[in-house]
Write an enzyme that holds these catalytic residues in place. Structure first.
Site, PDB file in Angstrom:
ATOM      1  N   ASP A  52     -73.090  19.753 -89.463  1.00 54.08           N
ATOM      2  CA  ASP A  52     -74.242  20.633 -89.654  1.00 54.08           C
ATOM      3  C   ASP A  52     -73.967  21.603 -90.799  1.00 54.08           C
ATOM      4  OD1 ASP A  52     -76.014  23.058 -89.161  1.00 54.08           O
ATOM      5  OD2 ASP A  52     -76.769  21.650 -87.653  1.00 54.08           O
ATOM      6  N   GLU A  74     -75.612  11.280 -79.382  1.00 57.68           N
ATOM      7  CA  GLU A  74     -75.269  12.284 -80.391  1.00 57.68           C
ATOM      8  C   GLU A  74     -73.991  11.901 -81.123  1.00 57.68           C
ATOM      9  OE1 GLU A  74     -76.182  14.535 -82.775  1.00 57.68           O
ATOM     10  OE2 GLU A  74     -77.241  15.490 -81.090  1.00 57.68           O
ATOM     11  N   ASP A  85     -70.708  -2.177 -77.583  1.00 60.72           N
ATOM     12  CA  ASP A  85     -69.907  -2.365 -78.782  1.00 60.72           C
ATOM     13  C   ASP A  85     -68.448  -2.620 -78.397  1.00 60.72           C
ATOM     14  OD1 ASP A  85     -69.508  -1.979 -81.766  1.00 60.72           O
ATOM     15  OD2 ASP A  85     -68.241  -0.368 -81.003  1.00 60.72           O
ATOM     16  N   GLU A 121     -70.731  -7.218 -76.786  1.00 65.44           N
ATOM     17  CA  GLU A 121     -70.170  -7.727 -78.027  1.00 65.44           C
ATOM     18  C   GLU A 121     -68.754  -8.136 -77.638  1.00 65.44           C
ATOM     19  OE1 GLU A 121     -69.542  -6.387 -82.662  1.00 65.44           O
ATOM     20  OE2 GLU A 121     -69.021  -4.960 -81.092  1.00 65.44           O
TER      21      GLU A 121
END
Length: 843
Positions: free
Chosen positions: A138, A263, A407, A454
């Protein structure tokens, strides 16, 4: 005006409380319970903040440790939108009364004897936080006088001070308290065998300027009338992505699978700070319960969560399911800085319980062997298993998600605590019966949702080895189809995979557990696969440059022939949608999206990577401007050329829609079980033959596939696949009595002007007694009687023709009689089978 300050609520009850992990608001009491897992900590302090960046805490509370290793507190006069974080002490850094943020009081070492790294100067956010105030990139952090180096531990100096002594309280991401809003979602409940998946990136879907004209672009495309323009303020957001729901429904797909939305560290949209995009794909998760705030138009506290729910509702209302790509194998906390054992940048999990959440060596060094991402989560630890299960349940129960793709999923099936940490052979072992894998499968079955692995990582290739109930990305399908489509002649592998990879998936729950794909986000797009002989990752902006990417792609540039590229793209789409299993395409492949040959643009966030929807309605898509608002934005390589289709018609897009709808409408292509190797019966069999009959021989580059499905009511399908250099002639088998072969799909360039597809009502048989398909590449017709086989021709390399066994129209009474006859025949067959079973039991 009376201001009520936060205050502790009955601290004597905290140690014995059983409040769940995370922050949970009780509106009746205007109170929040907090709980965080840190079993080896000696003190945990909760802090409340008025602003996300730039100020110290205005309230702090010493938490109480429970017997379960969780530290808890309950605070009154706190509500939704409150910002909070934690500081932790341990054996390596004991608490002393003289400590203050930024001091070294109590410091003994950067890590304890188990590898935990407690440092009270580093504010930690709650791993169960429902939202984060901001991420570590940020720009407000720099504006407040700090930088990324502030978050490191260890003794290295930064701005003249040891990193371990820099206080991150004013700068670190904070958890955001949310009100609980349980929802009942209007789920489409699509059967797994009916699914057809569209893999997409939330931001890429609508960030391109063309999204502002989305509805206008498709206004004249039949079936897409419900598509609307994306408002400018919603571009690149969850709310913007929701505008694609009617588009995907009209395309004939059932499921959108979103790249990671939890996030993560990523840059903002401000042009002054977005000059160096990182982590665009999102595979560096920071918070496993929090939607990425950057993807929300409403970034107020609670805004990302509300907007994500509304997006899910929009897809559900259109009859579509939502899958998420989730990353539990590693985290975005990173590893050792500069290879220094003492220096890490933990902001959450690693600061609470390093030794439980991460795999460590004997010297307590972070392991990333299976992930290549600086750390690896330890799924021997119950805390890590619980984190993954709780996260999945939250996204399903409270945010409405219908399925998950994992993943580097083998990491979830490894047990690092079962072997010596330096025994790398044992560390690499994969356990299909790992409790986390079986718990996820059982939970998914109970919730009637899909979980997809995966099934490979840097330590192993486990396709077909996951427990029953798991689906898997089938990398074998990708490789076998790519190789056959470029003429390698690997016909046996092609047949095995086209028929659903029975050898590897027969014990996992049916062909729907094989998620078939030719391309995905991490690799070539479909158009680039047929346009480039090797990756082109050094390409300039806005398509690169980027690092990494596979060196072996099984690609071919089609000899530079643009028309052949389009034909090959259609051929690959036809194979994908006609094969047993669940097809998945990557966003933009339906119209020929190109990344100018970059097969790994993981960090590229530009107009060159975003979906340019103007391409979907253009016969010359790669001659369009990359960014019509920026003449200097670079251009596409003209890999597509000028198609023979009418103006406004992209022949790859039109074909994708046709083959997706064929799969959706024809029951033979959505079977729960495999068939046998014989024609007839009440199963659906995929029967393979060489072009002139007989069994395909090793090295053959053409094959005919009869999908025997007359009993389904949809008619047999005949798929002629020719990956030859020269025109290839096929002997077309006799049709089922009372039916005739009709051409419904033809991927050849010669058929572009007609859309490469024909509805059954207008589909024509092959003309002439000889059955010569001529230049059109028809699939062939045996005549109404079905007494003899004729020949058909497919022209050029990479052509697929599809015919359907069509029944001539009959009177309704005759059709009903036929149906009654089939039903009676099925009843007789069942009775005969029961009788045979009874005789065998008696014997």
């Amino acid at each position: 005006m009376t201001v009520r300050l936060p205050q502790a609520h009955d601290p004597s009850a905290w140690a014995g409380a059983g409040w769940p992990l995370g922050a949970h608001y009780d509106p009746a009491a205007s109170s929040v319970t907090f709980a965080v897992h840190a079993p080896a900590a000696t003190r945990v302090q909760l802090e409340l903040y008025a602003t996300a960046i730039g100020a110290a805490a205005f309230g702090s509370f010493e938490c109480a440790r429970g017997d379960d290793g969780a530290w808890r507190a309950q605070v009154d006069n706190v509500g939704p939108g409150a910002l909070y974080g934690f500081r932790c002490w341990g054996r390596n850094w004991g608490f002393e009364p003289g400590w203050a943020p930024g001091s070294a009081v109590g410091f003994r070492a950067d890590l304890d004897e188990d590898g935990n790294r407690f440092n009270p100067n580093k504010l930690l956010f709650d791993p169960y936080a429902r939202e984060l105030s901001h991420n570590l990139l940020d720009p407000g952090i720099a504006a407040a006088g700090a930088d990324g180096g502030w978050f490191g531990t260890g003794g290295q100096e930064h701005h003249g001070r040891p990193r371990r002594g820099l206080d991150t309280g004013p700068y670190a991401p904070k958890g955001v308290v949310l009100a609980s809003e349980p929802r009942t979602f209007r789920r489409p409940a699509i059967d797994p065998h009916d699914a057809a998946i569209y893999e997409a990136h939330v931001r890429s879907l609508t960030r391109h300027p063309s999204a502002l004209r989305l509805g206008e672009l498709f206004a004249h495309t039949p079936g897409f009338e419900a598509v609307r323009n994306v408002p400018r303020e919603l571009q690149g957001t969850y709310a913007g992505a929701a505008h694609l729901a009617p588009y995907l429904a009209a395309l004939g797909l059932t499921t959108i699978e979103l790249l990671p939305v939890m996030e993560m560290d990523c840059l903002g949209d401000d042009a002054t700070t977005d000059s160096g995009p990182t982590n665009y794909w999102g595979y560096q998760t920071l918070a496993f319960f929090a939607p990425n705030r950057r993807y929300a138009a409403d970034r107020s506290p609670g805004g990302p969560t509300r907007e994500f729910r509304a997006m899910v509702d929009a897809f559900h209302d259109a009859g579509l399911e939502v899958y998420l790509d989730v990353v539990y194998n590693h985290t975005g906390e990173g590893g050792h800085w500069g290879d220094d054992l003492d220096t890490t940048g933990f902001t959450s999990l690693g600061g609470f319980a390093t030794a439980e959440y991460y795999v460590l060596t004997d010297e307590h060094r972070l392991v990333d062997g299976a992930t290549g991402c600086s750390n690896q989560v330890n799924f021997s630890a119950p805390a890590s298993q619980r984190l993954a299960l709780d996260s999945l349940a939250y996204w399903h129960d409270e945010l409405g998600v219908d399925g998950f793709r994992f993943d580097l999923a083998p990491v979830l099936g490894r047990r690092p605590d079962d072997a010596a940490r330096d025994d790398w052979g044992a560390q690499r072992r994969f356990f299909p019966t790992h409790p986390l894998l079986t718990d996820i499968a059982q939970w998914a079955q109970e919730q009637r949702i899909e979980v997809v692995a995966e099934a490979w990582d840097l330590w192993g290739y486990e396709v077909g080895n996951f427990p029953a109930g798991w689906g898997e990305w089938n990398g074998r399908f990708r490789d076998a189809v790519r190789a056959f489509a470029k003429g390698d002649g690997n016909v046996q592998a092609f047949m095995d995979l086209f028929n659903g990879d029975f050898a590897h998936f027969h014990d996992q729950g049916g062909p729907a557990k094989s998620i078939n794909f030719v391309t995905a986000h991490d690799g070539f797009t479909l158009m680039d696969l047929v346009s480039f002989p090797a990756k082109n990752n050094a390409v300039g902006p806005p398509f690169g440059p980027s690092d990494g990417g596979a060196d072996t792609n099984l690609s071919w540039d089609s000899g530079g022939d643009q028309a052949l590229r389009r034909a090959r793209a259609r051929a690959l789409l036809a194979i994908l949608f006609l094969a047993r299993g669940v097809p998945m395409i990557v966003s933009g492949d339906e119209y020929g999206r190109t990344q100018n040959g970059n097969n790994n643009p993981w960090a590229i966030d530009t107009a060159g990577i975003w979906n340019n929807w103007a391409q979907a309605v253009s016969r010359t898509p790669t001659r369009l401007a990359v960014d019509p608002t920026d003449p200097g934005a670079g251009g596409y390589f003209d890999v597509f050329g000028a198609a023979a289709s009418p103006d406004g018609v992209n022949p790859v897009f039109a074909f994708t829609r046709a083959v997706a709808r064929l799969r959706r409408e024809h029951p033979a292509l959505r079977q729960r079980e495999w068939g046998d190797a014989a024609q007839g019966g009440d199963d659906v069999s995929y029967l393979f033959a060489a072009p002139h009959g007989g069994t395909p021989a090793p090295g053959d580059r053409a094959v005919a596939v009869r999908i025997d499905a007359s009993h389904t009511g949809g008619g047999d399908l005949l798929v002629l696949v020719a990956m030859t250099d020269e025109p290839c002639r096929f002997v077309v088998p006799a049709a089922t009595p009372g039916r005739s072969w009709r051409r419904i799909l033809d991927t050849g360039v010669e058929a572009e002007a007609e859309g490469n597809a024909w509805p059954l009502g207008t589909a024509q048989p092959v003309a002439g007694d000889s059955g010569d398909a001529g230049d059109s590449g028809d699939s062939g017709d045996s005549g109404d009687s079905g007494d003899s086989g004729d020949s058909g021709e497919t022209r050029g390399r990479a052509q697929v023709g599809v015919g359907v066994g069509h029944r001539p129209a009959r009177r309704r009474s005759a059709l009903r009689a036929s149906r009654r006859g089939r039903a009676a025949a099925c009843t007789r067959r069942r009775r005969r089978r029961r009788a045979a079973c009874a005789r065998r039991r008696a014997a």
